[in-house]
Structure formats: structure tokens, C-alpha cells
Design a protein around this motif. Structure first.
Motif, PDB file in Angstrom:
ATOM      1  N   THR A  39       8.592 -15.529 -13.675  1.00 39.16           N
ATOM      2  CA  THR A  39       8.121 -14.114 -13.944  1.00 39.16           C
ATOM      3  C   THR A  39       7.332 -13.874 -12.703  1.00 39.16           C
ATOM      4  N   VAL A  40       7.167 -12.318 -12.631  1.00 37.75           N
ATOM      5  CA  VAL A  40       6.317 -12.037 -11.381  1.00 37.75           C
ATOM      6  C   VAL A  40       5.161 -11.098 -11.918  1.00 37.75           C
ATOM      7  N   GLU A  41       4.078 -11.032 -11.969  1.00 35.43           N
ATOM      8  CA  GLU A  41       2.916 -10.589 -12.424  1.00 35.43           C
ATOM      9  C   GLU A  41       2.516  -9.161 -11.584  1.00 35.43           C
ATOM     10  N   LEU A  42       2.724  -7.904 -12.172  1.00 30.09           N
ATOM     11  CA  LEU A  42       1.945  -6.899 -11.421  1.00 30.09           C
ATOM     12  C   LEU A  42       0.557  -6.941 -11.576  1.00 30.09           C
ATOM     13  N   ARG A  43      -0.079  -6.629 -10.385  1.00 32.87           N
ATOM     14  CA  ARG A  43      -1.585  -6.814 -10.465  1.00 32.87           C
ATOM     15  C   ARG A  43      -2.190  -5.562  -9.402  1.00 32.87           C
ATOM     16  N   ARG A  44      -3.470  -5.511  -9.917  1.00 31.43           N
ATOM     17  CA  ARG A  44      -4.232  -4.631  -8.929  1.00 31.43           C
ATOM     18  C   ARG A  44      -3.636  -3.307  -8.424  1.00 31.43           C
ATOM     19  N   MET A  45      -3.018  -2.699  -9.277  1.00 27.85           N
ATOM     20  CA  MET A  45      -2.444  -1.314  -9.220  1.00 27.85           C
ATOM     21  C   MET A  45      -3.616  -0.327  -9.226  1.00 27.85           C
ATOM     22  N   SER A  46      -3.691   0.608  -8.424  1.00 26.04           N
ATOM     23  CA  SER A  46      -4.651   1.565  -8.266  1.00 26.04           C
ATOM     24  C   SER A  46      -4.359   2.566  -7.453  1.00 26.04           C
ATOM     25  N   VAL A  47      -4.793   3.769  -7.634  1.00 27.76           N
ATOM     26  CA  VAL A  47      -4.436   5.016  -6.965  1.00 27.76           C
ATOM     27  C   VAL A  47      -5.608   5.613  -6.659  1.00 27.76           C
ATOM     28  N   ASP A  48      -6.147   6.242  -5.452  1.00 29.88           N
ATOM     29  CA  ASP A  48      -7.230   6.905  -5.011  1.00 29.88           C
ATOM     30  C   ASP A  48      -7.412   8.308  -6.079  1.00 29.88           C
ATOM     31  N   ALA A  56      13.122 -13.165 -13.670  1.00 28.07           N
ATOM     32  CA  ALA A  56      13.578 -13.078 -14.981  1.00 28.07           C
ATOM     33  C   ALA A  56      12.876 -11.803 -15.526  1.00 28.07           C
ATOM     34  N   ALA A  57      11.751 -11.701 -15.299  1.00 28.89           N
ATOM     35  CA  ALA A  57      10.785 -10.471 -15.901  1.00 28.89           C
ATOM     36  C   ALA A  57       9.657 -10.187 -15.165  1.00 28.89           C
ATOM     37  N   VAL A  58       9.048  -9.037 -15.430  1.00 31.31           N
ATOM     38  CA  VAL A  58       7.808  -8.655 -14.682  1.00 31.31           C
ATOM     39  C   VAL A  58       6.774  -8.471 -15.946  1.00 31.31           C
ATOM     40  N   ILE A  59       5.526  -9.172 -15.822  1.00 31.81           N
ATOM     41  CA  ILE A  59       4.532  -8.943 -16.640  1.00 31.81           C
ATOM     42  C   ILE A  59       3.344  -8.357 -16.049  1.00 31.81           C
ATOM     43  N   LEU A  60       2.304  -7.787 -17.043  1.00 28.98           N
ATOM     44  CA  LEU A  60       1.340  -7.255 -16.601  1.00 28.98           C
ATOM     45  C   LEU A  60       0.198  -7.363 -17.813  1.00 28.98           C
ATOM     46  N   GLY A  61      -1.099  -7.500 -17.384  1.00 29.02           N
ATOM     47  CA  GLY A  61      -2.180  -7.378 -18.453  1.00 29.02           C
ATOM     48  C   GLY A  61      -3.087  -6.236 -18.009  1.00 29.02           C
ATOM     49  N   VAL A 109       0.993  -1.184   0.130  1.00 28.25           N
ATOM     50  CA  VAL A 109      -0.002   0.265  -0.003  1.00 28.25           C
ATOM     51  C   VAL A 109       0.919   1.445   0.221  1.00 28.25           C
ATOM     52  N   ALA A 110       0.376   2.368  -0.533  1.00 33.64           N
ATOM     53  CA  ALA A 110       1.131   3.497  -0.660  1.00 33.64           C
ATOM     54  C   ALA A 110       0.575   4.482   0.516  1.00 33.64           C
ATOM     55  N   VAL A 111       1.210   5.079   1.283  1.00 35.10           N
ATOM     56  CA  VAL A 111       0.569   5.813   2.374  1.00 35.10           C
ATOM     57  C   VAL A 111       1.115   7.241   2.232  1.00 35.10           C
ATOM     58  N   LEU A 112       0.312   8.316   2.293  1.00 37.02           N
ATOM     59  CA  LEU A 112       0.460   9.578   2.265  1.00 37.02           C
ATOM     60  C   LEU A 112      -0.458  10.409   3.501  1.00 37.02           C
ATOM     61  N   ASP A 113       0.402  11.174   4.067  1.00 36.94           N
ATOM     62  CA  ASP A 113      -0.146  11.781   5.349  1.00 36.94           C
ATOM     63  C   ASP A 113      -1.185  10.769   6.276  1.00 36.94           C
ATOM     64  N   GLY A 114      -0.497   9.552   6.636  1.00 31.64           N
ATOM     65  CA  GLY A 114      -1.109   8.549   7.219  1.00 31.64           C
ATOM     66  C   GLY A 114      -2.533   7.774   6.942  1.00 31.64           C
ATOM     67  N   ARG A 115      -2.547   8.169   5.434  1.00 27.01           N
ATOM     68  CA  ARG A 115      -3.735   7.409   4.810  1.00 27.01           C
ATOM     69  C   ARG A 115      -3.434   6.591   3.713  1.00 27.01           C
ATOM     70  N   VAL A 116      -4.015   5.380   3.555  1.00 32.78           N
ATOM     71  CA  VAL A 116      -3.786   4.805   2.381  1.00 32.78           C
ATOM     72  C   VAL A 116      -4.378   4.959   1.227  1.00 32.78           C
ATOM     73  N   VAL A 117      -3.496   5.435   0.087  1.00 33.85           N
ATOM     74  CA  VAL A 117      -3.712   6.234  -1.281  1.00 33.85           C
ATOM     75  C   VAL A 117      -3.635   5.290  -2.351  1.00 33.85           C
ATOM     76  N   GLY A 118      -2.949   4.233  -2.307  1.00 33.86           N
ATOM     77  CA  GLY A 118      -2.537   3.412  -3.542  1.00 33.86           C
ATOM     78  C   GLY A 118      -2.403   2.014  -3.002  1.00 33.86           C
ATOM     79  N   ILE A 119      -2.467   1.027  -4.134  1.00 35.42           N
ATOM     80  CA  ILE A 119      -2.224  -0.232  -3.670  1.00 35.42           C
ATOM     81  C   ILE A 119      -1.594  -0.868  -5.155  1.00 35.42           C
ATOM     82  N   VAL A 120      -0.971  -1.806  -4.765  1.00 35.99           N
ATOM     83  CA  VAL A 120      -0.350  -2.791  -5.838  1.00 35.99           C
ATOM     84  C   VAL A 120       0.041  -4.473  -5.346  1.00 35.99           C
ATOM     85  N   ALA A 121       0.143  -5.333  -6.459  1.00 34.71           N
ATOM     86  CA  ALA A 121       0.282  -6.645  -5.754  1.00 34.71           C
ATOM     87  C   ALA A 121       1.358  -7.144  -6.952  1.00 34.71           C
TER      88      ALA A 121
END
Length: 267
Positions: A172-181, A207-212, A151-163
Motif C-alpha cells: 500500500t501507499v500512504e497519503l501524508r502531509r496534505m496541506s493547502v495554503d 494495491a491500495a492507498v491509505i491515510l490517517g 507541491v502544487a504551484v499556482l501563479d509561480g507560488r507553492v500553495v499546497g503539498i502532499v506526500a
């Protein structure tokens, strides 16, 4: 050989208002944490905690709900075949009914149907996601080796997420669920989250990062490219979880699915 996400140290990232991240500062394991910088735009990326659950689900929900009008209207501009089909249907309406009034109403009815089916599919997808990985983040991302959720925290508040979800079969590792308030966009938070996943991949020898992505907005694609991703494929016939693929749904809901890859090292 992969290491548990718990072995990866917490990262602190400072983002400026022009979507530029000056870099990451990594603390040594066991060392006392650095004091927070006296800046209002200090963004801290840390691992998910149980207390974050409601805020994480809210950010995810609101981000996905934005796709209803984006898919129905903004996405329509990217679909020339569908535009031609709707124009043909409008002409046929006039040929069959001889009514100027009905013909003038036809485009609005078609776009209304697009919104209805976009809403139906997106709500079905949300129901699916909120009852699978987003229902138990710890089980899906925190406990398995090679995966993590931040989670991304700004001024004590959760404002973004990623997995990040590791895939042993192709290292490989998959980048998922990225979202920002939506209230905190334009501060480089999404880029900070993306860099956190890249750092995780490097530390765990992937070896790589992938995303859809089915994102319609060009800004999302430019973000991935700015992180070093390159588009590897694109499909106009992607089946989103929750889609029935009925004839009417196919007529009024189309989605473009893009795959991206960032090669870290050669196997």
C-alpha cells in the motif's frame, strides 16, 4: 515490482473555483512540456525541489497550527463524554465553593485549559515532525523507491503539498502531509493533490492507498470521500507524537483518529 518515483511523469491539473478538477493531462516521457494554459487558476502539480523547502515547511506549519483552536473548541462539540464531565466539574465547583462567581467562571477556565493543552501537544507534534520527515524531505520521500513528495504551484507560488510513502509489507501507499495554503483554498487544489497520489499508486502497482487523519473539520473528511476513500476505523484514544498522556493532558486534550482506505486492485 515497484518503479522509482522519478519514472513517473509530471502531471498538470487545472482546477476551477468550485473544487472540481476536469482531470489530468499526462505528458509522454521525453516529450516537450505543454505550454501553460492561459488561466489564472491553472494549478501545476510537480515533484518537490530543494528550493521549495521553506515554503513547504511554512505551509505545513500553518496547517498544523490551525489544529490548536480546532482541537480545543471545534473538537469539543464532537465529544459528548467530555462535555458531560466538564458539566459535572462545574456543578462540583458550586457544591464545594458555594460561589456563583467561581461557578460561572469554571467553564471558561476549563476551555482555557483545553486551549493550553492543545497548544502544548500540537507544538510538541510540530517539533517532532519538523525534525523527522519534514526536516529532510529528499531522504524520506524523494530517494526511497515507491515514495514521493509533490507541491502544487499556482501563479509561480507553492500553495499546497502532499506526500506518498510506500509500504512494502502490505503493498500500500500512504497519503501524508496534505496541506493547502489557507489563502488558496476553495480552488480544488487539495483534490488535485489527492488525485496525484492516486495516479502515483496506480502507476506503481500498489494495491491500495491509505491515510490517517485527526482533522476535525468535516470538509476534510468529505474531501477524502469524494476521492473514493472509505473510512475503515476510528479511535478516540490515539496517541499523537508529542503527547505525554498525563492525567491533565488526558482531561483537557482529546483527539479522534480516523483511518481511510481506497482499494485500487485486489491482491
Amino acid at each position: 515490482m515497484h518503479f522509482s518515483p522519478k519514472m513517473v511523469c509530471e502531471t498538470k491539473i487545472v482546477a476551477d473555483e468550485h473544487d472540481a478538477i476536469p482531470g489530468t493531462k499526462k505528458s509522454l516521457c521525453g516529450a516537450p512540456p505543454l505550454p501553460p494554459l492561459p488561466r489564472k487558476d491553472a494549478v501545476f502539480i510537480r515533484e518537490f525541489e530543494r528550493e521549495d523547502r521553506e515554503e513547504v515547511r511554512r505551509i505545513f506549519y500553518e496547517g498544523i497550527m490551525e489544529r490548536i483552536p480546532n482541537s480545543a473548541f471545534r473538537g469539543f462539540r464532537q465529544q459528548p463524554k467530555t462535555q458531560c464531565l466538564y458539566a459535572l466539574l462545574t456543578v462540583m465547583c458550586f457544591v464545594v465553593t458555594k460561589s456563583v462567581t467561581l461557578t460561572c467562571c469554571a467553564p471558561f477556565l476549563l476551555m482555557g485549559a483545553r486551549y493550553y493543552y492543545s497548544s502544548k501537544v500540537i507544538h510538541n507534534y510540530l517539533d517532532y515532525a519538523l525534525h523527522t520527515d519534514m526536516a529532510d524531505i529528499e531522504a524520506y520521500y524523494m530517494k526511497p523507491t515507491g515514495s514521493c513528495f509533490w507541491v502544487a504551484v499556482l501563479d509561480g507560488r507553492v500553495v499546497g503539498i502532499v506526500a506518498a510513502q510506500g509500504r512494502e509489507e502490505d503493498n500500500t501507499v500512504e497519503l501524508r502531509r496534505m496541506s493547502v495554503d489557507s489563502r488558496y483554498r476553495g480552488k480544488g487544489i487539495a483534490k488535485a493533490l489527492g488525485r496525484r497520489v492516486l495516479e502515483f499508486a496506480v502507476r506503481n502497482n500498489y494495491a491500495a492507498v491509505i491515510l490517517g487523519t485527526t482533522a476535525v473539520k468535516l470538509a476534510a473528511h468529505k474531501l477524502y470521500e469524494s476521492l473514493g476513500f472509505r473510512q475503515t476505523s476510528q479511535s478516540e484514544d490515539y496517541r499523537l507524537p508529542g503527547m505525554s498522556r498525563s492525567p491533565l493532558e488526558r482531561l483537557f486534550f482529546q483527539i479522534r483518529y480516523s483511518r481511510y482506505r481506497l482499494q485500487i486492485r485486489e491482491e
